[in-house]
Motif scaffolding. Structure first.
Motif, short mmCIF file in Angstrom:
data_model
loop_
_atom_site.label_atom_id
_atom_site.label_comp_id
_atom_site.label_asym_id
_atom_site.label_seq_id
_atom_site.Cartn_x
_atom_site.Cartn_y
_atom_site.Cartn_z
N TRP A 1 -4.55 2.15 -5.64
CA TRP A 1 -5.33 2.19 -6.88
C TRP A 1 -6.77 2.61 -6.63
O TRP A 1 -7.41 3.19 -7.50
N LYS A 2 -7.30 2.33 -5.45
CA LYS A 2 -8.70 2.65 -5.14
C LYS A 2 -8.84 3.92 -4.31
O LYS A 2 -9.95 4.23 -3.85
N ASP B 1 -9.60 7.45 -3.54
CA ASP B 1 -10.29 8.55 -4.19
C ASP B 1 -10.07 9.87 -3.45
O ASP B 1 -10.72 10.87 -3.75
N ASP C 1 -3.42 -2.35 -4.21
CA ASP C 1 -4.81 -2.36 -4.67
C ASP C 1 -5.73 -2.09 -3.48
O ASP C 1 -6.40 -2.98 -2.98
N ASP D 1 -7.66 1.42 -0.88
CA ASP D 1 -8.11 2.80 -0.81
C ASP D 1 -7.21 3.60 0.12
O ASP D 1 -6.10 3.16 0.47
#
Length: 285
Positions: free
Chosen positions: A226-227, A229, A258, A260
Motif C-alpha cells: 500500500w505504501k 511508491d 501495509d 513500501d
C-alpha cells in the motif's frame, strides 16, 4: 507518473546495501545462460532433494538473498537459489530485459539437471521482487514447468514504457539514469538511450497482459504494498491482477501488505504469506 530521481536513488542505495549485507549467506553456485557464466547462491533445506524456488532480484539486483526469502524458505523445507542476471556484478554477459527472462529459463533448466537438489515431480517455482517480479511472470509464461510464480511488488514493463512515451522529460531522466547504471559497475548493459529504445520497441511483448493465455495454466501469487511508491497498486499491481483475471487466468491469488517497496516492516508477514501459498496452492497443484 515519472518517479523522482531522489526516490529512485534512495531505492537503489537501499537495494545495494541490502544485497551487500546478505551476499555471504548460502552456498556459491554457478550455471550458464547463453554461454555466459552466472553467479548465484544456493539456500538448501535440511533434507534433499526438495521443492525449490528460483529467487530473482530487482534491478540492479544483488549478490545474495532476496528479501530474506532464501533463509526463510530453506528453514521451511524448500531449497532456494538466487542469482545475478547477465551483466550484473560478477555474472558475465550483457544486461537487457530480454536476457533476464532467458536467464530464468536457464536457471530452471540447470536445477532440473540436478536430481540431488530437485527430485522428479517436486515443484519448481519462481519468485521475483520488483523488476524480478516481471521476469518471473514472463519466464513462467514461457516455461510450462514453472507452474508456480510469485511477483512481489513486481513491475510490468509496459507501464514504464507508457510513462516514458508520455513525457519527454521523463524519457530523458530514464536515459540518463540508465546510462549511469548500465555502463560500469554493478551493471554492464546497452547504455541509457539504447536501453530505453529496447523497452519501447518491445513494449507489447513486455506487457504481462500480452501473455495472459500462456499464464492461464500457472498458479500465480501477486503481492503489492500500500505504501509502495515505485510499483504502485493503482498504476501497476491492480490493473495487472484485474487484467489477467479478465483474460481468463483463474489460479491467481492477490494480496497486499501495509508496507513500501522494500517490505522492511512486514517481512515476517510477507514470508508467512508466501510460504502458506507455496505449501497450499503450489504443492497441492
Amino acid at each position: 507518473m515519472i518517479r523522482s530521481p531522489m526516490i529512485i536513488a534512495g531505492l537503489a542505495i537501499a537495494v545495494f546495501c541490502m544485497s551487500a549485507a546478505g551476499q555471504d549467506v548460502g552456498e556459491p553456485i554457478t550455471f550458464t545462460s547463453q554461454d555466459s557464466l552466472l553467479q548465484g547462491r544456493l539456500f538448501k533445506a535440511s533434507a534433499q532433494p526438495a521443492p525449490t524456488v528460483i529467487l530473482l532480484h530487482g534491478f540492479p539486483g544483488g549478490r545474495g538473498d532476496v528479501l530474506g526469502f532464501g533463509q526463510a524458505l530453506s528453514a521451511s523445507g524448500w531449497n532456494a537459489m538466487s542469482f545475478t542476471f547477465r551483466g550484473l556484478y560478477e555474472s558475465e554477459g550483457t544486461y537487457t530485459l530480454s536476457n533476464t527472462v532467458e536467464d530464468v529459463l536457464a536457471a530452471a533448466e540447470f536445477l532440473r539437471s540436478r536430481p540431488d537438489l530437485l527430485a522428479l515431480e517436486t515443484p519448481l517455482a519462481v519468485l521475483g521482487w520488483s523488476g524480478g517480479g516481471w521476469s518471473a511472470l514472463m519466464a513462467a509464461a514461457r516455461d510450462e514447468n514453472l507452474g508456480c510464480a510469485v511477483s512481489v511488488a513486481g513491475a510490468n514493463m509496459a507501464v514504464w514504457a507508457r510513462q516514458i512515451v508520455a513525457s519527454a522529460d521523463g524519457r530523458r531522466f530514464w536515459e540518463e539514469m540508465l546510462e549511469q547504471l548500465t555502463t560500469g559497475s554493478p551493471a554492464r548493459g546497452l547504455g541509457g538511450a539504447a536501453s530505453v529504445t529496447h523497452l519501447l520497441q518491445n513494449s507489447v511483448e513486455f506487457d504481462l497482459l500480452t501473455h495472459a493465455d500462456a499464464l492461464a495454466s500457472n498458479r500465480l501469487l501477486i503481492i503489492g504494498g500500500w505504501k509502495d511508491d515505485q510499483v504502485t497498486l493503482e498504476e501497476t499491481v491492480l490493473p495487472l491482477v484485474r487484467g489477467l483475471r479478465a483474460d481468463g487466468v483463474e489460479h491467481l491469488t492477490a494480496a497486499t501488505l501495509d508496507d513500501d517497496h522494500m517490505f522492511a516492516t512486514t517481512r515476517p508477514a510477507l514470508h508467512e504469506l508466501v510460504m502458506r501459498w507455496l505449501n497450499g496452492e503450489c504443492v497441492g497443484s
